[in-house]
Scaffold this motif. Sequence first.
Motif, PDB file in Angstrom:
ATOM      1  N   ALA A  58      -2.241   3.985  -9.404  1.00 32.80           N
ATOM      2  CA  ALA A  58      -2.894   4.991  -9.945  1.00 32.80           C
ATOM      3  C   ALA A  58      -2.935   6.173  -9.031  1.00 32.80           C
ATOM      4  N   GLN A  59      -3.188   5.876  -7.872  1.00 31.99           N
ATOM      5  CA  GLN A  59      -3.249   6.826  -6.789  1.00 31.99           C
ATOM      6  C   GLN A  59      -1.867   7.532  -6.579  1.00 31.99           C
ATOM      7  N   MET A  60      -0.675   7.056  -6.842  1.00 33.63           N
ATOM      8  CA  MET A  60       0.582   7.756  -6.595  1.00 33.63           C
ATOM      9  C   MET A  60       1.082   8.569  -8.043  1.00 33.63           C
ATOM     10  N   GLU A  61       0.532   8.054  -8.986  1.00 37.83           N
ATOM     11  CA  GLU A  61       0.972   8.602 -10.340  1.00 37.83           C
ATOM     12  C   GLU A  61      -0.009   9.608 -11.132  1.00 37.83           C
ATOM     13  N   LEU A  62      -1.306   9.038 -11.146  1.00 39.31           N
ATOM     14  CA  LEU A  62      -2.373   9.705 -11.611  1.00 39.31           C
ATOM     15  C   LEU A  62      -2.881  11.074 -10.725  1.00 39.31           C
ATOM     16  N   LYS A  63      -3.122  10.540  -9.586  1.00 39.24           N
ATOM     17  CA  LYS A  63      -3.592  11.548  -8.602  1.00 39.24           C
ATOM     18  C   LYS A  63      -2.767  12.256  -7.852  1.00 39.24           C
ATOM     19  N   VAL A 112      -3.801   7.182   1.699  1.00 39.91           N
ATOM     20  CA  VAL A 112      -4.424   5.975   1.337  1.00 39.91           C
ATOM     21  C   VAL A 112      -4.021   4.728   1.871  1.00 39.91           C
ATOM     22  N   GLU A 113      -4.775   4.044   2.320  1.00 34.58           N
ATOM     23  CA  GLU A 113      -4.235   2.677   3.274  1.00 34.58           C
ATOM     24  C   GLU A 113      -4.599   1.305   2.482  1.00 34.58           C
ATOM     25  N   MET A 114      -3.691   0.611   1.896  1.00 26.83           N
ATOM     26  CA  MET A 114      -4.060  -0.342   1.106  1.00 26.83           C
ATOM     27  C   MET A 114      -4.017  -1.663   2.077  1.00 26.83           C
ATOM     28  N   GLN A 158       2.179  10.198  -0.219  1.00 30.31           N
ATOM     29  CA  GLN A 158       2.254   9.053   0.604  1.00 30.31           C
ATOM     30  C   GLN A 158       1.312   7.905   0.512  1.00 30.31           C
ATOM     31  N   ILE A 159       1.624   6.869   0.800  1.00 36.13           N
ATOM     32  CA  ILE A 159       0.677   5.527   0.692  1.00 36.13           C
ATOM     33  C   ILE A 159       1.074   4.717   1.802  1.00 36.13           C
ATOM     34  N   VAL A 160       0.202   3.758   2.347  1.00 35.92           N
ATOM     35  CA  VAL A 160       0.241   3.159   3.316  1.00 35.92           C
ATOM     36  C   VAL A 160      -0.201   1.724   2.991  1.00 35.92           C
ATOM     37  N   PHE A 161       0.888   0.514   3.365  1.00 34.83           N
ATOM     38  CA  PHE A 161       0.261  -0.877   3.027  1.00 34.83           C
ATOM     39  C   PHE A 161       0.205  -1.498   4.430  1.00 34.83           C
ATOM     40  N   SER A 162      -0.842  -2.377   4.647  1.00 35.82           N
ATOM     41  CA  SER A 162      -1.029  -2.972   5.794  1.00 35.82           C
ATOM     42  C   SER A 162      -1.375  -4.386   5.676  1.00 35.82           C
ATOM     43  N   GLY A 163      -1.035  -5.246   6.399  1.00 33.81           N
ATOM     44  CA  GLY A 163      -1.670  -6.631   6.416  1.00 33.81           C
ATOM     45  C   GLY A 163      -1.365  -7.444   7.858  1.00 33.81           C
ATOM     46  N   CYS A 164      -2.098  -8.241   8.043  1.00 30.64           N
ATOM     47  CA  CYS A 164      -1.738  -9.192   9.186  1.00 30.64           C
ATOM     48  C   CYS A 164      -1.973 -10.521   8.960  1.00 30.64           C
ATOM     49  N   GLY A 165      -1.471 -11.527   9.826  1.00 30.90           N
ATOM     50  CA  GLY A 165      -1.582 -12.856   9.602  1.00 30.90           C
ATOM     51  C   GLY A 165      -0.874 -13.340   8.296  1.00 30.90           C
TER      52      GLY A 165
END
Length: 216
Positions: free
Chosen positions: A60-65, A41-43, A69-76
């Motif tokens: 919800a993705q980490m606990e319920l499903k 999952v990419e946030m 691993q999970i990825v957070f991305s952002g720019c600017g």
Amino acid sequence: MAAGGERAKPAVQSRMENFRKVRTSEEESPLPFSDLPPDVVEMKVKEGSKIRNLMNYAMAQMELKGRRQIVFSGCGRAVTKTITCVEIMKRKLGGLHQVTKVRYKTLLEVWENQDPLPGGPAQNLTVHKNVPSICILLSRDPLDPNETGYQPPEPAAGLQAQPGEAAEDVSGSSSKGLKRPLPPPSEELLTKKLQVQGAGDPRGTGASDHQPDHHQ
């Protein structure tokens, strides 16, 4: 020549004011991590994203499903908000391994001419911008500690020691506080003597004798 140049400058500015930004898109690029599961999952954090909505979905993705691993991305301008989301998740879950990658991404901005020439096609401008970007991988499973940008989980022992330290501080301050209010034995004896003398003196205690001076 100087006069002509002065007249041309406002004309250029007026033409640029006719353009309005109508669309912004990011350059597609793969995530800078190896051995990611295909369904990771990419946030994608945007400048206008709501942190509450992002965290509700990510938790919800980490606990319920049961995601590992999970990825957070952002720019600017979304970089700061991306880091905030990561810190919140680390505090909520705990024991997460982290790898941070910083790079540049290209933003494509499309500007549309709001006042095109009569009979001519609408003129659009496409502007390419290179902005800083951040990608942060959070994982329940151990990651390669030698990878650039790796950060181990925060030690649980240190977090558990804080309540104990606070309890020790409270107990220490309370024990010291009990000693401070206790008057010395000499003051207790002096108080008792004044009370006994005041009870036998028809004029009252010494404290009442000094009341008029106090009010003055």
